[in-house]
Design a protein around this motif. Sequence first.
Motif, short mmCIF file in Angstrom:
data_model
loop_
_atom_site.label_atom_id
_atom_site.label_comp_id
_atom_site.label_asym_id
_atom_site.label_seq_id
_atom_site.Cartn_x
_atom_site.Cartn_y
_atom_site.Cartn_z
N LYS A 181 1.11 -1.23 0.18
CA LYS A 181 0.10 0.10 -0.04
C LYS A 181 0.95 0.94 0.02
O LYS A 181 0.82 2.31 -0.64
CB LYS A 181 -1.01 -0.17 1.34
CG LYS A 181 -2.21 1.47 1.08
CD LYS A 181 -3.10 0.74 0.69
CE LYS A 181 -4.60 2.00 0.34
NZ LYS A 181 -5.10 1.45 -0.76
N SER A 184 2.09 1.85 -3.69
CA SER A 184 1.66 2.65 -4.27
C SER A 184 1.52 3.91 -4.28
O SER A 184 1.04 4.83 -5.30
CB SER A 184 0.20 2.17 -4.62
OG SER A 184 -0.66 1.88 -3.08
N ASN A 212 -4.56 6.30 5.04
CA ASN A 212 -5.08 5.30 3.80
C ASN A 212 -4.72 4.22 3.02
O ASN A 212 -5.42 3.85 2.48
CB ASN A 212 -4.32 5.93 2.70
CG ASN A 212 -5.06 7.48 1.87
OD1 ASN A 212 -6.46 7.42 1.29
ND2 ASN A 212 -4.32 8.73 2.32
N SER A 213 -3.92 3.62 4.62
CA SER A 213 -3.46 1.93 4.16
C SER A 213 -4.64 1.18 5.27
O SER A 213 -4.77 0.02 5.41
CB SER A 213 -2.56 1.88 4.91
OG SER A 213 -0.69 2.67 3.96
N ASP A 293 -13.05 -2.54 0.27
CA ASP A 293 -11.97 -2.68 -0.44
C ASP A 293 -12.53 -2.98 -1.92
O ASP A 293 -12.03 -4.51 -1.81
CB ASP A 293 -10.93 -3.35 0.05
CG ASP A 293 -9.53 -2.74 -0.84
OD1 ASP A 293 -9.87 -2.13 -2.00
OD2 ASP A 293 -8.88 -3.10 0.04
#
Lengths: 298, 334
Positions: A181, A184, A212-213, A293
């Motif tokens: 993660k 990216s 964000n992870s 997700d």
Amino acid sequence: MGQASIHATPPAAVPGDKVSGPWRDAWNAFRKNKTAMLGLGIIVFFVLIALLAPLIAPYGFKDQELVNRLKAPSGDHWFGTDDLGRDMFTRIIYGARISLWVGFFSVIGSIIAGTFLGVLAGFYGKWIDMLISRLFDILLAFPSILLAIAIVAILGPSLQNALYAIAIVNIPSYGRLVRAKVLSLKSEEYITAARAIGMTNTRILLTHILPNSLTPIIVQGTLGIATAIIEAAALGFLGLGAQPPDPEWGKMLSDSRQFIQKAPWTVVFPGLSIMLTVLGFNLMGDGLRDVLDPRMKN
Amino acid sequence: MNSYLLKRIMVLIPVLIGMTIIVFSIIHAIPGDPAETILGQKATEQSKQALREQLGLDKPWLQQYFNYMGDLLQGDLGTSIRTKTPIAKEIMPYLAATLELTAASMLFATIVGVNAGILSAWRQNSWFDYTAMVIALIGVSMPIFWLGLMEQLLFALKLHWLPSIGRMDQRNPVESITNLYVIDTIIAGQWGQLWTVIKHLILPSIALGTIPMAIIARMTRSSMLEVMNSDYIRTAKAKGMSQFLVVYKHALKNALIPVLTVIGLQTGALLGGAVLTETIFAWPGVGRYIFEAISSRDYPVIQTGILIIAFIFVLINLLVDLLYAAIDPRINYK
């Protein structure tokens, strides 16, 4: 090219914005998923039982009534009694405390350590990444239960050590997730922008990358609790986890094995409890994945 | 392909070395004096010293590790403290028993899992689909040691259909050639014994195979559903091909690629689960060998047992990767 100054103007707050938001949307979608809600229901049920154990349990989990050994389920003993005349219903209720405690805290431990290592590897790259990634590869090269057994064999059998062992063997799965993660995210434009305005690495990590992870970690963590509960019960079953008189479900199974024919209830109920709890976390984890997700599906 | 194989093996080398370091460290990580932990508190200083010398614990750490590696590379897997027998010799029948059990479990998991997945996808949203997927969901949540006990209770103790423990009828032992009893009885032409061996295999392999079966069924279903919606399947249907041929001949070929990976990964995972299944069914495999070693603090056996299983695990994963590359031309490993 001249230097551009960046003035970020935060969008004006919309009145009543709290009603809608990513978490709110996720909850609304989650609520529509029947199996996920069933999972949540099962989890809430066991959590309540665990919290209220002293109030619900009709007996103490150590109370022995030797005259009432291996009694079949009845009005006095809903789930029967074990070979020491202890009330199975009481022991199952207290067992929920142990299983949830081990499941939850081992996963928290794995997440903290995994996130730390994953961030280090993904964010700083180079030899740190090499080192940490190889460490993950090595840990993943062992079947997890076997590695947990090895760790307990070193530390000595106890519930505490079983928890450590389970936490350690599951570190790589979170570590790899966070690393991927971070990698990216690192190339996203808003991270470059954050760097350009002079944000420090720590701040970028804390305010952008970690939040964000979060979603994949939550999904993996929920499913991870299911695995951790089974692993803890397996270690207990092998005599490497909880020790008597702790009412751990796996340990109860192995203690009652020899009475399986004479008193099947001593084996049926602890196993059912493990299965139901694990099912609850699996259902909820699957549901969370669909909601939070969708790309992780399959 | 060859360069990929080479690269893949090169990556494995540090992993294998890391594995040996971890396994080697097991004995050194014991808090306090390992010799005392192994022999107990009542052991004399003399016997403890003798054990330290036998295990090489009195030498510097690095030297111990290199000696250990040297021994390993020469096929010396150490000596059991309990039985005083070289482990390399002792472990073979156990290893064969575990391989037989895992092979039977995987056979069960693959046949049932793949077919259940195909039927579920084929008849999507039918009662069969729902039932199969509920069973699969329960299957992945099942503690296998409990499933094993329930099987014993129902099929062995209540119904008396199948034996509850062991690999073979003790009164009529199999003459072992390969230690894989199914093969041994076939070689000897002992069909009655073969049937007994198979009957002993059924319950433990179902217990061990249930989780992979459930995972394979779910994977096959979703993979089939994806393929069934593709254009070439629509074409096959449009030209009037029978449903059966469309599903089993056209769709399955492509749907099986991700399933194959799962099958491989699950085979590796079975090796870990074998410890539990073997304990319940008194199956004389490596898992039980390690478990008994833990109870008697036979650390060299614990080390070697874990190393061997991990080694097989890594080997299986490598094979899966290679197979994957070989059957899917879309994957380019340059």
